[in-house]
Design a protein around this motif. Structure first.
Motif, PDB file in Angstrom:
ATOM      1  N   VAL A  48       0.802  -1.224   0.000  1.00  0.00           N
ATOM      2  CA  VAL A  48       0.000   0.000   0.000  1.00  0.00           C
ATOM      3  C   VAL A  48       0.835   1.274   0.000  1.00  0.00           C
ATOM      4  O   VAL A  48       0.311   2.338  -0.323  1.00  0.00           O
ATOM      5  N   ASN A  49       2.115   1.225   0.370  1.00  0.00           N
ATOM      6  CA  ASN A  49       2.918   2.459   0.354  1.00  0.00           C
ATOM      7  C   ASN A  49       3.252   2.830  -1.086  1.00  0.00           C
ATOM      8  O   ASN A  49       3.294   1.976  -1.981  1.00  0.00           O
ATOM      9  N   ARG A  50       3.479   4.119  -1.306  1.00  0.00           N
ATOM     10  CA  ARG A  50       3.740   4.633  -2.653  1.00  0.00           C
ATOM     11  C   ARG A  50       5.229   4.911  -2.879  1.00  0.00           C
ATOM     12  O   ARG A  50       5.587   5.615  -3.829  1.00  0.00           O
ATOM     13  N   THR A  51       6.096   4.370  -2.064  1.00  0.00           N
ATOM     14  CA  THR A  51       7.527   4.559  -2.246  1.00  0.00           C
ATOM     15  C   THR A  51       7.933   4.110  -3.648  1.00  0.00           C
ATOM     16  O   THR A  51       7.584   2.994  -4.059  1.00  0.00           O
ATOM     17  N   PRO A  52       8.647   4.923  -4.415  1.00  0.00           N
ATOM     18  CA  PRO A  52       9.007   4.542  -5.786  1.00  0.00           C
ATOM     19  C   PRO A  52       9.824   3.248  -5.818  1.00  0.00           C
ATOM     20  O   PRO A  52      10.631   2.987  -4.926  1.00  0.00           O
ATOM     21  N   THR A  53       9.622   2.471  -6.852  1.00  0.00           N
ATOM     22  CA  THR A  53      10.362   1.224  -7.022  1.00  0.00           C
ATOM     23  C   THR A  53      11.440   1.337  -8.093  1.00  0.00           C
ATOM     24  O   THR A  53      12.090   0.329  -8.400  1.00  0.00           O
ATOM     25  N   ASP A  54      11.629   2.542  -8.647  1.00  0.00           N
ATOM     26  CA  ASP A  54      12.667   2.738  -9.653  1.00  0.00           C
ATOM     27  C   ASP A  54      13.875   3.463  -9.077  1.00  0.00           C
ATOM     28  O   ASP A  54      14.647   4.091  -9.805  1.00  0.00           O
ATOM     29  N   ILE A  55      14.056   3.402  -7.766  1.00  0.00           N
ATOM     30  CA  ILE A  55      15.213   3.975  -7.087  1.00  0.00           C
ATOM     31  C   ILE A  55      16.030   2.819  -6.520  1.00  0.00           C
ATOM     32  O   ILE A  55      15.559   1.675  -6.483  1.00  0.00           O
ATOM     33  N   PRO A  56      17.261   3.056  -6.073  1.00  0.00           N
ATOM     34  CA  PRO A  56      18.046   1.963  -5.498  1.00  0.00           C
ATOM     35  C   PRO A  56      17.260   1.228  -4.411  1.00  0.00           C
ATOM     36  O   PRO A  56      16.611   1.850  -3.566  1.00  0.00           O
ATOM     37  N   VAL A  57      17.352  -0.079  -4.430  1.00  0.00           N
ATOM     38  CA  VAL A  57      16.541  -0.895  -3.520  1.00  0.00           C
ATOM     39  C   VAL A  57      16.730  -0.505  -2.050  1.00  0.00           C
ATOM     40  O   VAL A  57      15.740  -0.401  -1.309  1.00  0.00           O
ATOM     41  N   PRO A  58      17.948  -0.265  -1.556  1.00  0.00           N
ATOM     42  CA  PRO A  58      18.074   0.105  -0.140  1.00  0.00           C
ATOM     43  C   PRO A  58      17.300   1.375   0.230  1.00  0.00           C
ATOM     44  O   PRO A  58      16.876   1.529   1.375  1.00  0.00           O
ATOM     45  N   ASN A  59      17.106   2.290  -0.721  1.00  0.00           N
ATOM     46  CA  ASN A  59      16.364   3.523  -0.445  1.00  0.00           C
ATOM     47  C   ASN A  59      14.854   3.323  -0.498  1.00  0.00           C
ATOM     48  O   ASN A  59      14.099   4.244  -0.186  1.00  0.00           O
ATOM     49  N   GLN A  60      14.414   2.140  -0.908  1.00  0.00           N
ATOM     50  CA  GLN A  60      12.984   1.839  -0.923  1.00  0.00           C
ATOM     51  C   GLN A  60      12.472   1.391   0.450  1.00  0.00           C
ATOM     52  O   GLN A  60      11.257   1.247   0.634  1.00  0.00           O
ATOM     53  N   GLN A  61      13.367   1.168   1.396  1.00  0.00           N
ATOM     54  CA  GLN A  61      12.985   0.638   2.698  1.00  0.00           C
ATOM     55  C   GLN A  61      11.941   1.521   3.374  1.00  0.00           C
ATOM     56  O   GLN A  61      12.138   2.716   3.555  1.00  0.00           O
ATOM     57  N   SER A  62      10.810   0.916   3.749  1.00  0.00           N
ATOM     58  CA  SER A  62       9.741   1.589   4.495  1.00  0.00           C
ATOM     59  C   SER A  62       9.632   0.934   5.866  1.00  0.00           C
ATOM     60  O   SER A  62       9.759  -0.290   5.987  1.00  0.00           O
ATOM     61  N   PHE A  63       9.338   1.724   6.906  1.00  0.00           N
ATOM     62  CA  PHE A  63       9.397   1.152   8.249  1.00  0.00           C
ATOM     63  C   PHE A  63       8.604   1.993   9.240  1.00  0.00           C
ATOM     64  O   PHE A  63       8.221   3.121   8.951  1.00  0.00           O
ATOM     65  N   THR A  64       8.365   1.391  10.399  1.00  0.00           N
ATOM     66  CA  THR A  64       7.604   1.971  11.512  1.00  0.00           C
ATOM     67  C   THR A  64       6.202   2.350  11.034  1.00  0.00           C
ATOM     68  O   THR A  64       5.862   3.510  10.850  1.00  0.00           O
ATOM     69  N   VAL A  65       5.392   1.318  10.866  1.00  0.00           N
ATOM     70  CA  VAL A  65       4.078   1.422  10.230  1.00  0.00           C
ATOM     71  C   VAL A  65       2.999   1.675  11.280  1.00  0.00           C
ATOM     72  O   VAL A  65       2.963   1.020  12.328  1.00  0.00           O
ATOM     73  N   THR A  66       2.112   2.633  10.992  1.00  0.00           N
ATOM     74  CA  THR A  66       0.982   2.947  11.871  1.00  0.00           C
ATOM     75  C   THR A  66      -0.286   3.030  11.037  1.00  0.00           C
ATOM     76  O   THR A  66      -0.254   3.499   9.897  1.00  0.00           O
ATOM     77  N   LEU A  67      -1.410   2.599  11.612  1.00  0.00           N
ATOM     78  CA  LEU A  67      -2.648   2.386  10.866  1.00  0.00           C
ATOM     79  C   LEU A  67      -3.819   3.006  11.620  1.00  0.00           C
ATOM     80  O   LEU A  67      -3.877   2.971  12.846  1.00  0.00           O
ATOM     81  N   ALA A  68      -4.787   3.583  10.875  1.00  0.00           N
ATOM     82  CA  ALA A  68      -6.011   4.116  11.479  1.00  0.00           C
ATOM     83  C   ALA A  68      -7.121   4.081  10.444  1.00  0.00           C
ATOM     84  O   ALA A  68      -6.863   4.112   9.232  1.00  0.00           O
ATOM     85  N   VAL A  69      -8.364   4.031  10.903  1.00  0.00           N
ATOM     86  CA  VAL A  69      -9.543   4.047  10.036  1.00  0.00           C
ATOM     87  C   VAL A  69     -10.439   5.195  10.464  1.00  0.00           C
ATOM     88  O   VAL A  69     -10.764   5.338  11.655  1.00  0.00           O
ATOM     89  N   GLY A  70     -10.845   6.027   9.486  1.00  0.00           N
ATOM     90  CA  GLY A  70     -11.708   7.159   9.763  1.00  0.00           C
ATOM     91  C   GLY A  70     -13.159   6.757   9.939  1.00  0.00           C
ATOM     92  O   GLY A  70     -13.569   5.624   9.643  1.00  0.00           O
ATOM     93  N   HIS A  71     -13.961   7.706  10.396  1.00  0.00           N
ATOM     94  CA  HIS A  71     -15.374   7.429  10.651  1.00  0.00           C
ATOM     95  C   HIS A  71     -16.141   7.127   9.364  1.00  0.00           C
ATOM     96  O   HIS A  71     -17.185   6.478   9.407  1.00  0.00           O
ATOM     97  N   ASP A  72     -15.622   7.600   8.226  1.00  0.00           N
ATOM     98  CA  ASP A  72     -16.266   7.316   6.946  1.00  0.00           C
ATOM     99  C   ASP A  72     -15.677   6.092   6.257  1.00  0.00           C
ATOM    100  O   ASP A  72     -15.995   5.810   5.105  1.00  0.00           O
ATOM    101  N   GLY A  73     -14.802   5.358   6.942  1.00  0.00           N
ATOM    102  CA  GLY A  73     -14.184   4.168   6.379  1.00  0.00           C
ATOM    103  C   GLY A  73     -12.879   4.411   5.662  1.00  0.00           C
ATOM    104  O   GLY A  73     -12.247   3.456   5.200  1.00  0.00           O
ATOM    105  N   THR A  74     -12.439   5.672   5.557  1.00  0.00           N
ATOM    106  CA  THR A  74     -11.151   5.944   4.928  1.00  0.00           C
ATOM    107  C   THR A  74     -10.033   5.306   5.746  1.00  0.00           C
ATOM    108  O   THR A  74      -9.982   5.453   6.969  1.00  0.00           O
ATOM    109  N   LEU A  75      -9.156   4.607   5.054  1.00  0.00           N
ATOM    110  CA  LEU A  75      -8.046   3.918   5.699  1.00  0.00           C
ATOM    111  C   LEU A  75      -6.778   4.742   5.513  1.00  0.00           C
ATOM    112  O   LEU A  75      -6.513   5.235   4.410  1.00  0.00           O
ATOM    113  N   ALA A  76      -6.002   4.911   6.585  1.00  0.00           N
ATOM    114  CA  ALA A  76      -4.771   5.693   6.531  1.00  0.00           C
ATOM    115  C   ALA A  76      -3.628   4.877   7.118  1.00  0.00           C
ATOM    116  O   ALA A  76      -3.792   4.189   8.133  1.00  0.00           O
ATOM    117  N   VAL A  77      -2.472   4.962   6.457  1.00  0.00           N
ATOM    118  CA  VAL A  77      -1.254   4.282   6.910  1.00  0.00           C
ATOM    119  C   VAL A  77      -0.119   5.296   6.864  1.00  0.00           C
ATOM    120  O   VAL A  77       0.052   5.992   5.853  1.00  0.00           O
TER     121      VAL A  77
END
Length: 487
Positions: A358-387
Motif C-alpha cells: 500500500v505504500n507509494r515509495t518509488p520502485t525505480d530507485i536503489p533498492v536500499p532507499n525503498q525501505q519503508s518502516f515503523t508502520v501505523t494504521l487508522a480508520v476514519g469514521h467514513d471508512g477511509t483507511l490511513a497508513v
C-alpha cells in the motif's frame, strides 16, 4: 519494546513539576502540512541519571495518539522522554491548534514513583471522556517490572495513583511488559490490556496475558492467558481490537528461534475471544512476515530502527466490522527492502485476505532507499483507511541519511482497500527530510539497537481527517516529537 536490563539504579527522587505550556500552530504550507513540535525541554534534568541510561534513546521518542470518540477535537499525545526516565503528555481541546504539556506523575523515580524506567507508554480516551495512561515499568537491575495504569478525569491536570495491571518481583520468573488500554465500545467503564511476559532465559518461550477493568482503568481483574508461544518461540507486539459485539481479537507476531533465514521464522497470527478474554481460540495465520528484519543505513551499514520490523498495527472500520492489519514486508521486492503490507478480515479475525502493498515509495530507485518502516494504521469514521510510515526515497550518497514520514489514504467506496486494485493517495508529512544519522543511537549490545526513534508512532482518525505524530532528530543524538493534521 523488549529490553535487557543489566544493572541497579539509584532510589526514588521527588516528582518533577512540569508546567503546562501552550503551543501554537504555524501557518500551513501550500501543499505539505506544517507540523508542530509537541515536545519541549527535558523535564527531568534535576533527576540523577539511571544505571542503564546509555542504552536508552535520548530526547523524546515513540509518540502515541488518542482522540475522544465523542469529540475528536479532544486529542492526547504521549511519549517517553530523557532516556525513558518518565512520560510526558500533551493534550488539545481545539483539534490540535494548541497543546498543553505535563508530566504524568508517580510512574518512575523521576516523576515521584519507584521504578527506574518506562517502556511502551500509551494513552486512551475512555467512553466517558477520561484519559487512561498505561505502560510498562522496570528496574534497571531487572529486579522488578510491572504494567500499570493511571487515570485523569480533568484533561491531565490531576491523576489517580497508578494501579497495577500485572507485576513481577522475582527475576527468576522473567519480566512483564505493558500494552495500550483498549475500550469496549458498549461500556465506557470496560477496558482491556494485553501484556507480554518475557522469559528469564533468552530464546526459550513466553506468553501473553489479558487484564480487564470494569471501572475505567482504576483497578484491574487478575489476568488470564491469551496465547502461549510454545517451546522455542516468542510472541510479541500484541494489538488488541474490541469489536462492537464485544468479541476480542488479538493480532501478534510469533517468532521461531533457530537457524536459517528469519523470513521463514516470523508469522503474524490472530486469536479470538467471545467471553471477555476468559478463553481464546487457537491461533490462525494472518500472514508470514517476510521482512528484511535487520535493515541498515544504505551507505554506512548501521542498523536502523531495529525491532520495528517485528511489529504490526491494527485498526477496525466501525461501519462494517472489518479489521485491518499492516506491517513491514519485503515480499514485494524479492526480499530486497520492506514495503508496507496490508491484510483484512471480514469475519472477526477468523480468516484474512492476501497481503497487498500500500505504500507509494518509488520502485525505480536503489533498492536500499525503498525501505519503508515503523508502520501505523487508522480508520476514519467514513471508512477511509490511513497508513503512515518512514522511508529513504529522497536519500542520496551524501552525508545525511535523508528520511521522511508519509501518509497514504484509501477511500473504500470505489475500490476495496485490501485489494491490489485500490487507489491510494499520498501526503508527505515532513516538509523537509531529516537526517536519520542524527537520531539517537542505541549501542550494539542493547536491544533495540542502532539509530532509533521508537518502535511505533502515532496516528488517529479525526472528523474529516487524520492526525499523525512522529519522532525526528532534534540535535545530534536526541529526538523531538512532531504532529500534524491532514484533512
Amino acid at each position: 519494546m523488549m529490553r535487557r536490563i543489566l544493572r541497579s539504579c539509584p532510589t526514588v527522587l521527588a516528582a518533577v513539576a512540569f508546567p503546562l505550556l501552550a503551543l501554537t500552530s504555524p501557518a500551513s504550507a501550500a501543499r505539505t502540512p506544517q507540523p508542530q513540535r509537541l515536545s519541549g525541554a527535558d523535564p527531568f534534568t534535576d533527576c540523577a541519571p539511571g544505571a542503564v541510561d546509555g542504552k536508552m534513546a535520548d530526547g523524546a521518542i515513540e509518540p502515541q495518539l488518542a482522540a475522544d470518540p465523542h469529540d475528536t477535537r479532544r486529542l492526547a499525545a504521549l511519549w517517553p522522554q530523557d532516556r525513558q526516565r518518565g512520560v510526558v503528555l500533551a493534550v488539545s481541546g481545539d483539534g490540535g491548534r494548541t497543546w498543553n504539556r505535563t508530566v504524568v506523575p508517580h510512574l518512575t523515580r523521576c516523576s515521584g514513583g519507584s521504578y527506574d524506567y518506562v517502556d511502551g507508554p500509551a494513552v486512551t480516551f475512555t467512553g466517558d471522556g477520561g484519559l487512561v495512561v498505561t505502560g510498562g515499568l522496570f528496574m534497571a537491575d531487572g529486579s522488578a517490572s510491572a504494567a500499570v495504569s493511571t487515570r485523569s478525569d480533568d484533561g491531565g491536570r490531576t491523576w489517580t495513583r497508578p494501579a497495577v495491571i500485572v507485576q513481577e518481583t522475582d527475576p527468576a520468573q522473567g519480566g512483564v511488559g505493558g500494552g495500550p488500554a483498549v475500550a469496549d465500545p458498549r461500556d465506557p467503564d470496560v477496558l482491556y490490556v494485553v501484556t507480554p511476559r518475557f522469559p528469564a532465559q533468552a530464546r526459550t518461550r513466553n506468553d501473553g496475558w489479558i487484564s480487564r477493568s470494569t471501572d475505567g482503568g482504576r483497578s484491574w481483574q487478575p489476568p488470564t492467558l491469551v496465547v502461549d508461544a510454545g517451546d522455542g518461540h516468542l510472541v510479541s507486539g500484541h494489538r488488541l481490537t474490541v469489536l462492537d459485539d464485544g468479541s476480542l481479537v488479538d493480532v501478534h507476531s510469533r517468532v521461531r528461534f533457530g537457524e536459517g533465514p528469519v523470513t521463514s521464522r516470523l508469522t503474524l497470527q490472530a486469536v479470538r475471544s467471545t467471553d471477555g478474554g476468559r478463553t481464546w481460540s487457537k491461533p490462525v495465520k494472518v500472514a508470514d512476515q517476510r521482512t528484511k528484519w535487520l535493515f541498515e543505513d544504505p551507505e554506512s551499514g548501521e542498523q536502523v530502527s531495529h525491532t520495528t520490523s517485528l511489529l504490526a498495527d491494527t485498526a477496525v472500520d466501525r461501519r462494517t466490522g472489518r479489521i485491518y492489519a499492516a506491517w513491514q514486508d519485503a515480499r514485494f521486492s524479492g526480499g530486497g527492502a520492506d514495503a508496507v503490507a496490508l491484510a483484512a478480515s471480514d469475519d472477526g479475525g477468523r480468516t484474512w485476505s492476501q497481503p497487498v502493498r500500500v505504500n507509494r515509495t518509488p520502485t525505480d530507485i536503489p533498492v536500499p532507499n525503498q525501505q519503508s518502516f515503523t508502520v501505523t494504521l487508522a480508520v476514519g469514521h467514513d471508512g477511509t483507511l490511513a497508513v503512515s510510515h518512514f522511508d529513504f526515497r529522497r536519500n542520496d550518497t551524501g552525508a545525511p541519511l535523508l528520511t521522511d514520514r508519509w501518509l497514504v489514504r484509501c477511500r473504500p467506496h470505489a475500490r476495496d482497500c485490501a485489494s491490489d486494485r485500490a487507489t491510494w493517495r499520498e501526503t508527505r508529512l515532513t516538509p523537509a527530510s531529516f537526517d536519520m544519522r542524527q537520531a539517537p543511537r542505541i549501542p550494539d549490545e542493547a536491544s533495540p539497537r542502532g539509530y532509533f526513534l521508537g518502535e511505533q508512532m502515532g496516528l488517529v482518525a479525526r472528523t474529516g481527517g487524520f492526525t499523525a505524530a512522529w519522532a525526528a532528530p532534534d540535535t545530534p543524538g536526541s529526538a523531538a516529537i512532531h504532529a500534524v493534521t491532514v484533512h
